[in-house]
Design a protein around this motif. Structure first.
Motif, PDB file in Angstrom:
ATOM      1  N   PRO A 119       0.803  -1.231   0.000  1.00 13.09           N
ATOM      2  CA  PRO A 119       0.000   0.000   0.000  1.00 13.09           C
ATOM      3  C   PRO A 119       0.838   1.286   0.000  1.00 13.09           C
ATOM      4  CG  PRO A 119      -0.265  -1.232   2.074  1.00 13.09           C
ATOM      5  CD  PRO A 119       0.568  -2.074   1.164  1.00 13.09           C
ATOM      6  N   GLU A 120       2.084   1.196   0.521  1.00  7.57           N
ATOM      7  CA  GLU A 120       2.907   2.419   0.629  1.00  7.57           C
ATOM      8  C   GLU A 120       3.656   2.757  -0.658  1.00  7.57           C
ATOM      9  OE1 GLU A 120       3.402  -0.138   2.778  1.00  7.57           O
ATOM     10  OE2 GLU A 120       2.604   0.539   4.703  1.00  7.57           O
ATOM     11  N   ASP A 121       4.152   1.735  -1.371  1.00  2.88           N
ATOM     12  CA  ASP A 121       5.028   1.978  -2.528  1.00  2.88           C
ATOM     13  C   ASP A 121       4.404   1.403  -3.784  1.00  2.88           C
ATOM     14  OD1 ASP A 121       7.108   2.897  -0.646  1.00  2.88           O
ATOM     15  OD2 ASP A 121       7.237   0.772  -0.115  1.00  2.88           O
ATOM     16  N   ASP A 122       3.986   2.292  -4.693  1.00  2.00           N
ATOM     17  CA  ASP A 122       3.316   1.781  -5.892  1.00  2.00           C
ATOM     18  C   ASP A 122       4.330   1.434  -6.988  1.00  2.00           C
ATOM     19  OD1 ASP A 122       3.965   4.101  -7.338  1.00  2.00           O
ATOM     20  OD2 ASP A 122       2.062   5.079  -6.858  1.00  2.00           O
ATOM     21  N   LEU A 123       3.829   0.838  -8.060  1.00  2.00           N
ATOM     22  CA  LEU A 123       4.690   0.359  -9.149  1.00  2.00           C
ATOM     23  C   LEU A 123       5.496   1.485  -9.787  1.00  2.00           C
ATOM     24  CD1 LEU A 123       2.080  -2.069 -10.738  1.00  2.00           C
ATOM     25  CD2 LEU A 123       4.284  -2.775  -9.760  1.00  2.00           C
ATOM     26  N   GLN A 124       4.860   2.652  -9.923  1.00  2.00           N
ATOM     27  CA  GLN A 124       5.525   3.793 -10.544  1.00  2.00           C
ATOM     28  C   GLN A 124       6.705   4.252  -9.697  1.00  2.00           C
ATOM     29  OE1 GLN A 124       3.965   4.823 -13.603  1.00  2.00           O
ATOM     30  NE2 GLN A 124       5.974   5.734 -13.932  1.00  2.00           N
ATOM     31  N   GLN A 125       6.513   4.297  -8.385  1.00  2.00           N
ATOM     32  CA  GLN A 125       7.589   4.711  -7.478  1.00  2.00           C
ATOM     33  C   GLN A 125       8.780   3.754  -7.564  1.00  2.00           C
ATOM     34  OE1 GLN A 125       4.648   5.017  -4.056  1.00  2.00           O
ATOM     35  NE2 GLN A 125       6.333   6.241  -3.262  1.00  2.00           N
ATOM     36  N   ILE A 126       8.479   2.469  -7.647  1.00  2.00           N
ATOM     37  CA  ILE A 126       9.547   1.462  -7.603  1.00  2.00           C
ATOM     38  C   ILE A 126      10.270   1.339  -8.945  1.00  2.00           C
ATOM     39  CG2 ILE A 126      10.052  -1.003  -7.243  1.00  2.00           C
ATOM     40  CD1 ILE A 126       7.611  -1.039  -5.325  1.00  2.00           C
ATOM     41  N   PHE A 127       9.509   1.328 -10.040  1.00  2.00           N
ATOM     42  CA  PHE A 127      10.105   1.021 -11.349  1.00  2.00           C
ATOM     43  C   PHE A 127      10.147   2.211 -12.321  1.00  2.00           C
ATOM     44  CE2 PHE A 127       8.179  -3.015  -9.840  1.00  2.00           C
ATOM     45  CZ  PHE A 127       9.341  -3.772  -9.732  1.00  2.00           C
ATOM     46  N   ARG A 139      -2.435   2.093 -15.283  1.00  2.00           N
ATOM     47  CA  ARG A 139      -3.174   0.845 -15.086  1.00  2.00           C
ATOM     48  C   ARG A 139      -2.348  -0.188 -14.325  1.00  2.00           C
ATOM     49  NH1 ARG A 139      -3.014  -3.803 -17.185  1.00  2.00           N
ATOM     50  NH2 ARG A 139      -4.785  -5.221 -17.215  1.00  2.00           N
ATOM     51  N   GLY A 140      -1.028  -0.206 -14.572  1.00  2.00           N
ATOM     52  CA  GLY A 140      -0.174  -1.185 -13.902  1.00  2.00           C
ATOM     53  C   GLY A 140       1.074  -1.504 -14.707  1.00  2.00           C
ATOM     54  N   LEU A 141       1.572  -2.729 -14.523  1.00  2.00           N
ATOM     55  CA  LEU A 141       2.812  -3.164 -15.165  1.00  2.00           C
ATOM     56  C   LEU A 141       2.551  -4.497 -15.868  1.00  2.00           C
ATOM     57  CD1 LEU A 141       6.022  -2.921 -15.394  1.00  2.00           C
ATOM     58  CD2 LEU A 141       6.088  -4.310 -13.314  1.00  2.00           C
ATOM     59  N   ARG A 142       2.910  -4.561 -17.153  1.00  2.00           N
ATOM     60  CA  ARG A 142       2.710  -5.822 -17.876  1.00  2.00           C
ATOM     61  C   ARG A 142       3.694  -5.916 -19.040  1.00  2.00           C
ATOM     62  NH1 ARG A 142      -0.639  -5.160 -22.576  1.00  2.00           N
ATOM     63  NH2 ARG A 142      -1.440  -3.022 -22.735  1.00  2.00           N
TER      64      ARG A 142
END
Length: 445
Positions: free
Chosen positions: A379-387, A407-410
């Protein structure tokens, strides 16, 4: 009397499932306070039957040739371990059951029924829950398919591997193409729309043309689900030596890549939708059990060598554990008889370990990992923040292999075929993110 007893049992089962649904809401509210992984109140169940009639030439799985008839002992131990691990996990609902192996179609249907009965005694197992049995298309296996459906199986996964008899002989299979076609036909009659077939490619002596023609032959006879597996040769298997010495030749990486994409196109043309690296379905006949793995849900593994991922809530656990059961069946039987289970190894998954599994499994799916799905675990770190800031990830995006957006990562269509070379980079980026996070928090203190 029988009718009234049946009605009472049905009502009890309905109340149990209602209780499970209410417990689900309660567990989620508890989970948010104690950082339990999501859906800790439910799991799928994998049951491993370790025995085969013979070992195939390419096989490196945990399987054994039975020395004697021990169906009764195996049944009792599978039931006991199922009970122990269900109680340990405190799950209120089992979403699906998968009997794998080995060759589980060599088990007696009464064994399957007994395990399912044990599940129903300790958790809610809906009448609609997917219950899959792996089947080898041998005459011995085919004879009891109907008995397995009477025992509670409602989906078959048939390991045909090939419709080319020469290839089947090379693989050391104990069936021919005719046996395979008969078994698929029988399975489709019993469970229409719920039969999967396993097919292998990159076999010794196989060309792109012969592979394509085999697939064209398969399309009219298969049901609504196909799983593709590339032959991987492990040291120690019978097939490894003749290939390693050059006596047999297997297609190279470039040809194998063409074979994979050829299969994707043939299947798409036949109405199949790819929903995971190796899996294709039409009429939405996806494997619910396997989707549970790919979406990072809990699963309980029962039987020799089975793997599981669940929170041991009965002993105060709040983190998911990676569990492995004892490999060798005779040793596993002794441990279950003494301790109620044969768990050999337990590793607690920390936050990063859990996210690594969510990443690796999630990217196997066509839809990838949605922001909402990732948020359940992070909940704290989303996909955009990480990658989002990673140069490597940006290169994958620029090369049309990876898609990272709101939308996400794929993976893209091309990226899915190269997933094995993408994943190490993604795991490294996740590790780097956590190292930076740890360093910044340490500095703040």
């Amino acid at each position: 009397y029988n009718m009234s007893r049946q009605t009472l049992l049905t009502q009890q089962h309905a109340l149990q499932c209602l209780g499970a649904a209410l417990g689900s809401v309660l567990s989620r509210s508890i989970a948010s306070n104690h950082r339990l992984p999501p859906q800790a109140d439910e799991a799928s169940l994998y049951v491993h039957w370790p025995y085969c009639l013979k070992r195939c030439s390419y096989c490196n799985f945990n399987k054994y040739i039975p020395r004697n008839d021990n169906h009764a002992v195996m049944t009792a131990c599978l039931q006991k371990e199922t009970q122990t691990l269900l109680q340990l996990s405190q799950v209120s609902r089992i979403s699906s059951v998968f009997f794998g192996g080995g060759t589980p179609s060599l088990a007696q249907p009464s064994t399957i029924a007994a395990v399912l009965e044990t599940v129903s005694e300790h958790a809610c197992l809906s009448d609609e829950a997917e219950v899959t049995l792996e089947v080898n298309p041998t005459p011995a296996g085919k004879a009891s398919l109907k008995d397995f459906t009477l025992a509670g199986v409602n989906r078959f996964s048939v390991g045909i591997q090939s419709l080319n008899d020469d290839h089947l002989r090379t693989l050391g299979r104990d069936h021919d193409s005719q046996h395979a076609l008969w078994t698929v036909s029988e399975a489709r009659t019993l469970c229409p729309g719920r039969v999967s077939v396993d097919v292998m490619f990159a076999l010794p002596g196989q060309s792109v043309k012969s592979w394509e023609s085999e697939l064209e032959k398969l399309m009219p006879v298969c049901d609504d689900h196909v799983s593709l597996y590339q032959l991987t040769l492990e040291r120690g298997t019978q097939l490894f030596k003749p290939v390693d010495s050059g006596e047999l030749s297997v297609p190279g990486d470039d040809v194998t890549a063409v074979m994979y994409n050829t299969a994707r196109r043939v299947l798409e043309k036949a109405g199949f939708r790819q929903y995971e690296v190796s899996n294709f379905a039409k009429n939405n006949a996806v494997s619910e059990h396997n989707i549970g793995y790919w979406k990072g849900r809990q699963y309980i593994g029962v039987g020799p060598g089975a793997h599981g991922r669940f929170v041991a809530r009965a002993v105060g656990g709040v983190q998911r554990e990676a569990r492995t059961q004892t490999l060798e069946p005779d040793v596993w039987i002794r441990e279950v008889q003494r301790h109620g289970h044969g768990t050999r190894r337990r590793i607690q998954l920390d936050h990063r370990g859990l996210l690594e599994e969510v990443l690796v499994m999630g990217l196997r799916m066509n839809e990838g990992i949605t922001q909402q799905h990732w948020e359940l675990f992070s909940p704290e770190d989303d996909l955009q923040q990480i990658f989002g800031m990673s140069e490597k990830v940006q290169e994958f995006q620029a090369g049309g292999l990876l898609i990272l957006n709101e939308r996400g990562l794929r993976c893209s269509w091309e990226g899915l075929a190269l997933l094995d070379s993408i994943l190490p980079t993604m795991l490294l980026e996740l590790e780097m993110f956590f190292k930076k996070l740890y360093t910044s928090r340490k500095t703040e203190r």
